[in-house]
Design a protein around this motif. Sequence first.
Motif, PDB file in Angstrom:
ATOM      1  N   LEU A  53       0.942  -1.378  -0.071  1.00  0.00           N
ATOM      2  CA  LEU A  53       0.144   0.088  -0.109  1.00  0.00           C
ATOM      3  C   LEU A  53       0.929   1.239   0.078  1.00  0.00           C
ATOM      4  O   LEU A  53       1.754   1.455   0.983  1.00  0.00           O
ATOM      5  CB  LEU A  53      -1.032   0.092   1.272  1.00  0.00           C
ATOM      6  CG  LEU A  53      -2.033   1.030   1.230  1.00  0.00           C
ATOM      7  CD1 LEU A  53      -2.945   0.652   0.297  1.00  0.00           C
ATOM      8  CD2 LEU A  53      -2.810   1.227   2.551  1.00  0.00           C
ATOM      9  N   ASN A  77     -12.977   4.674  -1.670  1.00  0.00           N
ATOM     10  CA  ASN A  77     -12.383   3.207  -1.427  1.00  0.00           C
ATOM     11  C   ASN A  77     -13.043   2.344  -2.522  1.00  0.00           C
ATOM     12  O   ASN A  77     -13.192   1.186  -2.263  1.00  0.00           O
ATOM     13  CB  ASN A  77     -12.862   2.688   0.019  1.00  0.00           C
ATOM     14  CG  ASN A  77     -12.587   3.556   1.172  1.00  0.00           C
ATOM     15  OD1 ASN A  77     -11.235   3.732   1.077  1.00  0.00           O
ATOM     16  ND2 ASN A  77     -13.220   4.000   2.124  1.00  0.00           N
ATOM     17  N   THR A  79     -12.204   0.657  -5.973  1.00  0.00           N
ATOM     18  CA  THR A  79     -10.842   0.053  -6.595  1.00  0.00           C
ATOM     19  C   THR A  79     -11.129   0.315  -8.051  1.00  0.00           C
ATOM     20  O   THR A  79     -12.147  -0.034  -8.786  1.00  0.00           O
ATOM     21  CB  THR A  79     -10.596  -1.491  -6.377  1.00  0.00           C
ATOM     22  OG1 THR A  79     -11.462  -2.129  -6.896  1.00  0.00           O
ATOM     23  CG2 THR A  79     -10.236  -1.285  -4.894  1.00  0.00           C
ATOM     24  N   SER A 307      -1.908   8.454   4.040  1.00  0.00           N
ATOM     25  CA  SER A 307      -2.638   8.604   2.936  1.00  0.00           C
ATOM     26  C   SER A 307      -3.211   9.974   2.680  1.00  0.00           C
ATOM     27  O   SER A 307      -3.753   9.854   1.561  1.00  0.00           O
ATOM     28  CB  SER A 307      -3.824   7.519   2.905  1.00  0.00           C
ATOM     29  OG  SER A 307      -4.438   7.584   4.048  1.00  0.00           O
ATOM     30  N   SER A 313      -4.116   5.060   6.341  1.00  0.00           N
ATOM     31  CA  SER A 313      -4.691   3.849   5.520  1.00  0.00           C
ATOM     32  C   SER A 313      -3.815   2.544   5.960  1.00  0.00           C
ATOM     33  O   SER A 313      -2.909   2.449   5.862  1.00  0.00           O
ATOM     34  CB  SER A 313      -5.154   4.088   4.338  1.00  0.00           C
ATOM     35  OG  SER A 313      -5.725   5.268   3.979  1.00  0.00           O
ATOM     36  N   LEU A 315      -4.436  -1.875   5.340  1.00  0.00           N
ATOM     37  CA  LEU A 315      -4.963  -2.852   4.808  1.00  0.00           C
ATOM     38  C   LEU A 315      -5.289  -4.005   6.046  1.00  0.00           C
ATOM     39  O   LEU A 315      -4.254  -4.292   6.610  1.00  0.00           O
ATOM     40  CB  LEU A 315      -4.259  -3.360   3.831  1.00  0.00           C
ATOM     41  CG  LEU A 315      -4.330  -2.558   2.425  1.00  0.00           C
ATOM     42  CD1 LEU A 315      -3.399  -3.220   1.210  1.00  0.00           C
ATOM     43  CD2 LEU A 315      -5.465  -2.187   1.742  1.00  0.00           C
ATOM     44  N   ILE A 324      -9.939  -1.878   3.837  1.00  0.00           N
ATOM     45  CA  ILE A 324      -9.010  -0.943   4.017  1.00  0.00           C
ATOM     46  C   ILE A 324      -9.587  -0.071   5.246  1.00  0.00           C
ATOM     47  O   ILE A 324     -10.835   0.219   5.110  1.00  0.00           O
ATOM     48  CB  ILE A 324      -8.984  -0.022   2.742  1.00  0.00           C
ATOM     49  CG1 ILE A 324      -7.746   1.087   3.200  1.00  0.00           C
ATOM     50  CG2 ILE A 324     -10.336   0.430   2.453  1.00  0.00           C
ATOM     51  CD1 ILE A 324      -7.449   1.815   1.823  1.00  0.00           C
ATOM     52  N   ARG A 326      -9.677   3.517   7.148  1.00  0.00           N
ATOM     53  CA  ARG A 326      -8.938   4.845   7.171  1.00  0.00           C
ATOM     54  C   ARG A 326      -9.170   5.444   8.524  1.00  0.00           C
ATOM     55  O   ARG A 326     -10.124   5.468   9.200  1.00  0.00           O
ATOM     56  CB  ARG A 326      -9.934   5.810   6.258  1.00  0.00           C
ATOM     57  CG  ARG A 326     -10.220   5.250   4.731  1.00  0.00           C
ATOM     58  CD  ARG A 326      -8.915   5.693   3.913  1.00  0.00           C
ATOM     59  NE  ARG A 326      -9.333   5.185   2.570  1.00  0.00           N
ATOM     60  CZ  ARG A 326      -8.477   5.555   1.530  1.00  0.00           C
ATOM     61  NH1 ARG A 326      -7.457   6.491   1.754  1.00  0.00           N
ATOM     62  NH2 ARG A 326      -8.710   5.370   0.305  1.00  0.00           N
TER      63      ARG A 326
END
Length: 330
Positions: A53, A77, A79, A307, A313, A315, A324, A326
């Motif tokens: 990440l 969020n 992808t 981030s 952030s 994972l 994920i 935040r």
Amino acid sequence: MKSWLLRSVSVVLLGTSCLFASPALADHPWKDAIQTATITADAPLQNVQLTTLMRHDSASVMGLDLNGRPVLIDSTNQTHPFPADEAERAKIPSLSVLTGQGTALWGLTTFPKAALVQLSAEGKLLQTVSLQKPLAAGSHLTAIQVHGNYAYLTDEGRAALIVVSLQDGRTQSLLPYDPSVTGRRPLIRNGQINNGPDNHPLTGGNVRFLALDTKGQWLFYMPACGPLYRIDSALLTDPAFTPVEQLDGIVEWRDTPSLGGITLSPDNVFYMSDITDGALLKFGSERNPLILVRDVRLINAGALTVSGDHEVSVLTSEDGKPHILRIALP
């Protein structure tokens, strides 16, 4: 003589630096921060590895999908394949690790042969640097950092640091099986030691995580079970230094619990995903080892990155699926 000169110059240059002036005291325990962080979002992801990440811009981060293809995770969020142009995407080989250097991206591919791949911020393939030597049997490269004319890699499989010249692909395997690159204590997740099939404790592997300060001088590395070590990058790139001087330059920088990931922010603050107790850790210029937030979701945490402004952030795996988190910093 040169080793003495390097240490003297380092003292002069870093005399006013709080963070990198001397090793952290091991007897300073991790403690809860007075102002804690807050998890503001927890979103499921599709087809994303937990091991990579990095920040892409102020609104998005980047990782790798299960096929080793770059993937963009936007501020909501969601992808997206990266880059958006399918023809440009087709030029990028499957990557095992990914990092950033300035506005460029660097990744590592191991098939059909090991090479470093440079991408623009927009995802255009800029160059491929083939490693002069093939990877040794059993090698497993887990992290990459790039600065100037060199790339630094961790070889977890054969317990070593690897330095690659970006000019010609020349590689050096350094500190092979040194205690600093070898997992030598049990990996602890959720307060429990992980045992293997033989009922002996597992270490979680050898050297896995890598961080480089913004000036490219200090290289930090560690196995997942800790601790964190530091070495001057010049000791690895200047052929005038001997292996003995390299060993002499290794410093155990900070003891840590077992980690799922580590990152060093642009202002040289460490953030770590603690899988021993499920927490986000901070170690900054104030030399205070802080626990920013405790949460059960962090027990299965992996890679993390700064981030955005006042945001990290992380994972994680929840019910076997990637998520994920935040986290708003205090």
